[in-house]
Design an enzyme around this catalytic site. Structure first.
Site, PDB file in Angstrom:
ATOM      1  CG  ASN A 124      -1.970   0.668   1.258  1.00  0.00           C
ATOM      2  OD1 ASN A 124      -2.171   1.856   0.810  1.00  0.00           O
ATOM      3  ND2 ASN A 124      -3.017   0.432   1.030  1.00  0.00           N
ATOM      4  CG  HIS A 155      -9.706  -3.606  -0.722  1.00  0.00           C
ATOM      5  ND1 HIS A 155      -9.761  -4.179   0.239  1.00  0.00           N
ATOM      6  CD2 HIS A 155      -9.416  -3.239  -1.290  1.00  0.00           C
ATOM      7  CE1 HIS A 155      -8.528  -4.199   0.685  1.00  0.00           C
ATOM      8  NE2 HIS A 155      -8.247  -3.069  -0.077  1.00  0.00           N
ATOM      9  CE  LYS A 159      -7.051  -6.403  -2.516  1.00  0.00           C
ATOM     10  NZ  LYS A 159      -6.031  -6.196  -3.440  1.00  0.00           N
ATOM     11  N   GLY A 165      -3.332  -7.021   0.212  1.00  0.00           N
ATOM     12  CA  GLY A 165      -2.136  -6.913   0.187  1.00  0.00           C
ATOM     13  C   GLY A 165      -1.309  -6.252   1.438  1.00  0.00           C
TER      14      GLY A 165
END
Length: 269
Positions: A124, A155, A159, A165
């Site tokens: 990120n 999310h 996705k 991640g």
């Protein structure tokens, strides 16, 4: 001025990266790529992100533009990211990797490439999320031995990998602070008769719904109290701005593997 190429420039994240690069006074968008079958190949990348004409046209192969950029920013998919990494190795270019979902073998390829060219890789690129990673390390050292630790992430419906991640990065920060490997303590799914929770495990729960940009919570739960550390993103530009910041920072660095902790100087905190 750092010359930046955006891989996957026509995608949701790609357009934000184009815009963020354009708005950063230390950067310039000088190349952009998209899949060969895309109908947008040949379109001006500035028009893609609503910033007008840049006279930079979307290509189906960054090799054609190799003399026109210094750093690649890649938030695409593992296969295409590794192809762009190989391009950077061959031509001495730097690369910012925001792609997630790599296998262990693919991660090893990235580590090897970083011996030859500068690489920043992070789950990120938000400044806030990377500060959260640091806070989680501190919380784990204080509370990890006696609390149950769970990570919940949410999310948008599009996705394709789970857990995110960022969620894995949170788990790695916590596990590392406690002297563990995440792979030894992570529990990624619970269903049916699972038995009681074990002391050391770090649990993960995943939500996919609507247009959620990204929400992550790490929970340290004891009897009688619970500490939650949460980050919520409402605009992808926060990730794009961080990635461009990393690209500007990386341009002057020697070959090596770097993270946003290095970019932001968080080890000094």
């Amino acid at each position: 001025m750092v010359r930046i190429a955006i891989a996957g420039a026509a995608g949701r994240m790609g357009r934000n990266l184009v815009k963020a690069s354009h708005l950063n006074p230390e950067a310039s968008v000088t190349a952009g790529s998209e899949r060969p079958e895309s109908s947008l190949v040949g379109v001006d990348v500035g028009e893609l992100c609503g910033e007008g004409k840049f006279d930079v046209f979307l290509t189906d192969d960054l090799t054609k533009e190799v003399d026109n950029f210094d750093v690649v920013i890649d938030f695409t998919a593992p296969v295409s990211t590794l192809a762009n990494l190989e391009l950077c190795k061959q031509h001495g270019k730097s690369i910012i990797i925001g792609t997630t979902g790599f296998s262990e073998e693919e991660r090893e390829l990235i580590d090897e490439a970083a011996k030859q060219v500068p690489v920043v890789m992070a789950p990120n690129y938000s400044v806030g999320v990377n500060l959260v990673f640091k806070l989680l390390e501190k919380a784990a050292k204080v509370m990890g031995d006696y609390c149950d630790i769970e990570i919940v992430e949410a999310h948008h419906r599009h996705k394709v990998d789970a857990p995110s991640g960022t969620a894995i990065g949170m788990g790695e920060a916590i596990a590392g602070a406690m002297g563990n490997k995440l792979s030894d303590v992570a529990v990624y799914a619970r269903e049916g008769i699972t038995g009681e929770r074990t002391k050391d495990e770090i649990g993960f729960a995943t939500i996919r719904a609507g247009d959620i940009v990204g929400e992550h919570t790490a929970m340290f739960a004891d009897i009688g109290e619970r500490v939650e550390i949460t980050h919520k993103a409402t605009d992808r530009m926060t990730f794009a701005n961080g990635a461009v910041k990393a690209a500007v920072w990386l341009h002057s660095k020697p070959a090596g593997f770097y993270t946003m902790t290095d970019v932001l100087g968080l080890n000094e905190l």
